[in-house]
Design a protein around this motif. Sequence first.
Motif, mmCIF file in Angstrom:
data_model
loop_
_atom_site.group_PDB
_atom_site.id
_atom_site.type_symbol
_atom_site.label_atom_id
_atom_site.label_comp_id
_atom_site.label_asym_id
_atom_site.label_seq_id
_atom_site.Cartn_x
_atom_site.Cartn_y
_atom_site.Cartn_z
ATOM 1 N N PHE A 157 0.809 -1.218 0.000
ATOM 2 C CA PHE A 157 0.000 0.000 0.000
ATOM 3 C C PHE A 157 0.841 1.265 0.000
ATOM 4 O O PHE A 157 0.529 2.229 0.703
ATOM 5 N N LYS A 158 1.901 1.282 -0.788
ATOM 6 C CA LYS A 158 2.729 2.489 -0.881
ATOM 7 C C LYS A 158 1.950 3.637 -1.500
ATOM 8 O O LYS A 158 2.062 4.771 -1.060
ATOM 9 N N ASP A 159 1.184 3.333 -2.534
ATOM 10 C CA ASP A 159 0.503 4.381 -3.298
ATOM 11 C C ASP A 159 -1.014 4.355 -3.172
ATOM 12 O O ASP A 159 -1.697 5.160 -3.805
ATOM 13 N N THR A 160 -1.529 3.415 -2.395
ATOM 14 C CA THR A 160 -2.976 3.293 -2.252
ATOM 15 C C THR A 160 -3.321 3.054 -0.787
ATOM 16 O O THR A 160 -2.492 2.562 -0.027
ATOM 17 N N PRO A 161 -4.549 3.367 -0.403
ATOM 18 C CA PRO A 161 -4.970 3.072 0.974
ATOM 19 C C PRO A 161 -5.221 1.581 1.163
ATOM 20 O O PRO A 161 -5.368 0.831 0.197
ATOM 21 N N TRP A 162 -5.295 1.179 2.411
ATOM 22 C CA TRP A 162 -5.662 -0.188 2.752
ATOM 23 C C TRP A 162 -7.096 -0.435 2.298
ATOM 24 O O TRP A 162 -7.847 0.520 2.054
ATOM 25 N N PRO A 163 -7.521 -1.701 2.207
ATOM 26 C CA PRO A 163 -8.919 -1.983 1.841
ATOM 27 C C PRO A 163 -9.878 -1.295 2.808
ATOM 28 O O PRO A 163 -9.547 -1.035 3.962
ATOM 29 N N SER A 164 -11.067 -1.042 2.329
ATOM 30 C CA SER A 164 -12.062 -0.343 3.140
ATOM 31 C C SER A 164 -12.471 -1.170 4.355
ATOM 32 O O SER A 164 -12.315 -2.391 4.384
ATOM 33 N N VAL A 165 -13.013 -0.485 5.347
ATOM 34 C CA VAL A 165 -13.523 -1.156 6.548
ATOM 35 C C VAL A 165 -14.622 -2.146 6.151
ATOM 36 O O VAL A 165 -14.665 -3.265 6.667
ATOM 37 N N ASP A 166 -15.478 -1.747 5.241
ATOM 38 C CA ASP A 166 -16.559 -2.633 4.806
ATOM 39 C C ASP A 166 -16.016 -3.922 4.195
ATOM 40 O O ASP A 166 -16.621 -4.988 4.342
ATOM 41 N N ALA A 167 -14.885 -3.835 3.520
ATOM 42 C CA ALA A 167 -14.307 -5.010 2.871
ATOM 43 C C ALA A 167 -13.728 -6.005 3.866
ATOM 44 O O ALA A 167 -13.677 -7.201 3.575
ATOM 45 N N VAL A 168 -13.296 -5.550 5.035
ATOM 46 C CA VAL A 168 -12.684 -6.466 6.017
ATOM 47 C C VAL A 168 -13.603 -6.787 7.191
ATOM 48 O O VAL A 168 -13.321 -7.721 7.945
ATOM 49 N N SER A 169 -14.690 -6.063 7.348
ATOM 50 C CA SER A 169 -15.524 -6.219 8.546
ATOM 51 C C SER A 169 -16.070 -7.627 8.737
ATOM 52 O O SER A 169 -16.171 -8.103 9.864
ATOM 53 N N HIS A 170 -16.379 -8.315 7.668
ATOM 54 C CA HIS A 170 -16.935 -9.665 7.837
ATOM 55 C C HIS A 170 -15.887 -10.675 8.305
ATOM 56 O O HIS A 170 -16.230 -11.729 8.814
ATOM 57 N N TYR A 171 -14.608 -10.352 8.191
ATOM 58 C CA TYR A 171 -13.545 -11.231 8.706
ATOM 59 C C TYR A 171 -13.420 -11.118 10.226
ATOM 60 O O TYR A 171 -12.770 -11.944 10.855
ATOM 61 N N VAL A 172 -14.017 -10.072 10.786
ATOM 62 C CA VAL A 172 -13.914 -9.821 12.231
ATOM 63 C C VAL A 172 -15.305 -9.757 12.864
ATOM 64 O O VAL A 172 -15.513 -9.028 13.825
ATOM 65 N N ASP A 173 -16.222 -10.525 12.334
ATOM 66 C CA ASP A 173 -17.587 -10.607 12.874
ATOM 67 C C ASP A 173 -18.261 -9.239 12.984
ATOM 68 O O ASP A 173 -19.038 -8.997 13.894
ATOM 69 N N ASN A 174 -17.914 -8.347 12.083
ATOM 70 C CA ASN A 174 -18.482 -6.992 12.079
ATOM 71 C C ASN A 174 -18.323 -6.289 13.431
ATOM 72 O O ASN A 174 -19.180 -5.497 13.827
ATOM 73 N N ASP A 175 -17.239 -6.595 14.112
ATOM 74 C CA ASP A 175 -16.969 -6.007 15.427
ATOM 75 C C ASP A 175 -16.753 -4.497 15.281
ATOM 76 O O ASP A 175 -15.818 -4.056 14.614
#
Length: 96
Positions: free
Chosen positions: A68-86
């Motif tokens: 992620f040198k030139d771009t942001p990390w994936p969105s919160v919405d994209a990773v939320s289901h990996y963490v039980d939408n905590d």
Amino acid sequence: MAANYDYEEAPGSYDDVNRQDLGYDPNFVPDSVKSFVVHLYRHIREKNVYEIHQMYENSFQTLSDRLFKDTPWPSVDAVSHYVDNDQVFCLLYREM
């Protein structure tokens, strides 16, 4: 001693190649980021302060530099289901 997880290894991996070819997609979550998020979430739930600190100081920086040198990390919405939408984790992720 901090554990070496698979998200810290394999420069030039599948993740790197796909990101370069496809451009930025806020919903694309590379496998190494999935692994990072799941491990960080587990350590937060277990209140493992040492591992949380190691992951934030070392692994997060390594992934940021590699993917992620030139771009942001994936969105919160994209990773939320990996963490039980905590909600707390999602807030922390957004701040990182």
